[in-house]
Design a protein around this motif. Structure first.
Motif, short mmCIF file in Angstrom:
data_model
loop_
_atom_site.label_atom_id
_atom_site.label_comp_id
_atom_site.label_asym_id
_atom_site.label_seq_id
_atom_site.Cartn_x
_atom_site.Cartn_y
_atom_site.Cartn_z
N ASN A 18 8.64 8.33 7.21
CA ASN A 18 8.77 7.29 6.20
C ASN A 18 8.18 6.00 6.77
OD1 ASN A 18 9.44 5.56 4.17
ND2 ASN A 18 11.63 6.03 4.19
N PRO A 19 7.04 5.53 6.24
CA PRO A 19 6.39 4.34 6.81
C PRO A 19 7.20 3.06 6.64
CG PRO A 19 4.98 5.40 5.16
CD PRO A 19 6.28 6.12 5.17
N VAL A 34 -3.59 3.73 38.67
CA VAL A 34 -2.38 4.15 37.95
C VAL A 34 -2.77 4.50 36.52
CG1 VAL A 34 -0.11 3.41 37.15
CG2 VAL A 34 -0.94 2.65 39.37
N MET A 35 -2.28 5.63 36.01
CA MET A 35 -2.54 6.04 34.64
C MET A 35 -1.44 5.48 33.74
SD MET A 35 -4.68 7.77 32.76
CE MET A 35 -5.50 8.96 33.76
N LYS A 36 -1.83 4.62 32.78
CA LYS A 36 -0.87 4.03 31.84
C LYS A 36 -1.08 4.65 30.47
CE LYS A 36 0.11 -0.34 33.98
NZ LYS A 36 0.30 -1.77 33.76
N THR A 37 0.03 4.83 29.75
CA THR A 37 -0.01 5.41 28.42
C THR A 37 0.45 4.36 27.41
OG1 THR A 37 0.47 7.58 29.33
CG2 THR A 37 0.81 7.29 26.98
N PHE A 38 -0.36 4.18 26.36
CA PHE A 38 -0.03 3.26 25.27
C PHE A 38 0.08 4.07 23.98
CE2 PHE A 38 -2.58 0.96 28.37
CZ PHE A 38 -1.78 -0.13 28.64
N ASN A 39 0.93 3.60 23.05
CA ASN A 39 1.10 4.27 21.77
C ASN A 39 0.83 3.31 20.63
OD1 ASN A 39 3.36 5.66 23.68
ND2 ASN A 39 2.37 7.11 22.32
N LEU A 40 0.14 3.80 19.61
CA LEU A 40 -0.13 3.00 18.42
C LEU A 40 1.17 2.71 17.68
CD1 LEU A 40 -2.35 1.78 16.56
CD2 LEU A 40 -2.34 3.96 15.35
N VAL A 41 2.01 3.72 17.55
CA VAL A 41 3.33 3.58 16.93
C VAL A 41 4.36 3.89 18.01
CG1 VAL A 41 4.86 4.37 15.08
CG2 VAL A 41 2.40 4.31 14.70
N PRO A 42 4.88 2.85 18.68
CA PRO A 42 5.79 3.09 19.81
C PRO A 42 7.10 3.78 19.46
CG PRO A 42 5.10 0.78 19.70
CD PRO A 42 4.59 1.45 18.48
N GLU A 43 7.50 3.75 18.21
CA GLU A 43 8.74 4.43 17.82
C GLU A 43 8.62 5.95 17.95
OE1 GLU A 43 8.46 0.97 14.81
OE2 GLU A 43 7.13 2.08 16.12
N TYR A 44 7.39 6.45 17.88
CA TYR A 44 7.13 7.89 17.96
C TYR A 44 6.22 8.17 19.15
CZ TYR A 44 9.25 8.49 13.38
OH TYR A 44 10.13 8.52 12.33
N ASP A 57 0.85 -1.18 0.00
CA ASP A 57 0.00 0.00 0.00
C ASP A 57 0.89 1.24 0.00
OD1 ASP A 57 -2.26 1.54 0.06
OD2 ASP A 57 -2.51 1.41 2.23
N THR A 58 0.64 2.13 -0.93
CA THR A 58 1.41 3.36 -0.97
C THR A 58 0.63 4.42 -0.20
OG1 THR A 58 0.38 3.97 -3.05
CG2 THR A 58 2.49 2.83 -3.17
N TYR A 59 1.27 4.93 0.83
CA TYR A 59 0.64 6.00 1.60
C TYR A 59 1.71 6.91 2.16
CZ TYR A 59 1.70 3.09 5.71
OH TYR A 59 2.31 2.33 6.66
N LYS A 60 1.27 8.11 2.48
CA LYS A 60 2.13 9.09 3.12
C LYS A 60 1.69 9.22 4.56
CE LYS A 60 2.99 11.55 -1.11
NZ LYS A 60 2.83 12.73 -1.90
N LEU A 61 2.65 9.46 5.43
CA LEU A 61 2.38 9.54 6.85
C LEU A 61 2.93 10.85 7.39
CD1 LEU A 61 1.07 7.68 8.97
CD2 LEU A 61 3.36 6.89 9.53
N ILE A 62 2.06 11.60 8.07
CA ILE A 62 2.45 12.88 8.65
C ILE A 62 2.22 12.82 10.15
CG2 ILE A 62 1.99 15.36 8.72
CD1 ILE A 62 1.11 15.17 5.79
N ALA A 63 3.24 13.14 10.91
CA ALA A 63 3.16 13.16 12.37
C ALA A 63 2.76 14.56 12.82
CB ALA A 63 4.49 12.77 12.98
N ILE A 64 1.88 14.62 13.83
CA ILE A 64 1.41 15.91 14.35
C ILE A 64 1.60 15.94 15.86
CG2 ILE A 64 -0.59 17.41 14.68
CD1 ILE A 64 -1.70 16.41 12.07
#
Length: 158
Positions: free
Chosen positions: A146-147, A98-108, A14-21
């Motif tokens: 870059n995905p 306890v408040m836990k934080t999860f990330n969809l993309v852990p690298e960011y 799949d060709t897609y562009k990804l923008i972080a905000i």
């Protein structure tokens, strides 16, 4: 007899562009501002993205622009969840929230939202989109990602 090996990764191209905000706004407020500045029609999907059997969920907004063959997604990268934590001090046990934080993309981990632009024809100018995003005062910063370099790019398949 010849041995043929079939790689599963060959099918998903799949060709897609990804923008972080980076932005501290609520998801619906950011979607409203993006609809105004980028002339989109993002709408909240009925179901969120659930990861690891309801351990975390992420809001997602989508707009399918059929005339230009482009699908826009705004997805949250952060899920904060309150969980019970049980620990003992000597003879007594204490139950604490306890408040836990999860990330969809852990690298960011610092990124609040991602814009995923899936396009069949390469006609979306990401430089123009970044300039429009920078003109929104509530957005701290935005940049392209870059995905293909992501380890968790499978989380962005929806």
């Amino acid at each position: 007899m010849a041995l043929h090996k079939l790689m599963v990764d060959d099918f998903y191209d799949d060709t897609y562009k990804l923008i972080a905000i980076h932005c501290r706004l609520e998801d619906y407020r950011l979607a409203y501002l993006l609809n105004q500045k980028l002339e989109l029609r993002l709408q909240r999907k009925k179901e969120d993205i659930d990861m690891e059997y309801l351990k975390s969920s992420y809001s997602i907004f989508e707009w399918n622009n059929a005339s230009q063959y482009v699908t826009w997604n705004l997805v949250s990268n952060v899920c904060k969840k309150e969980e019970d934590s049980l620990y003992s001090i000597g003879l007594f046990q204490t139950n604490e929230k306890v408040m836990k934080t999860f990330n969809l993309v852990p690298e960011y981990k610092k990124v609040d939202y991602f814009i995923k632009i899936s396009e069949e024809i390469q006609n979306v100018n990401d430089k123009l989109i970044l300039n429009k995003l920078q003109s929104i005062p509530q957005i701290i910063t935005s940049y392209t990602v870059n995905p293909s370099e992501l380890k968790s790019k499978d989380h962005l398949i929806f």
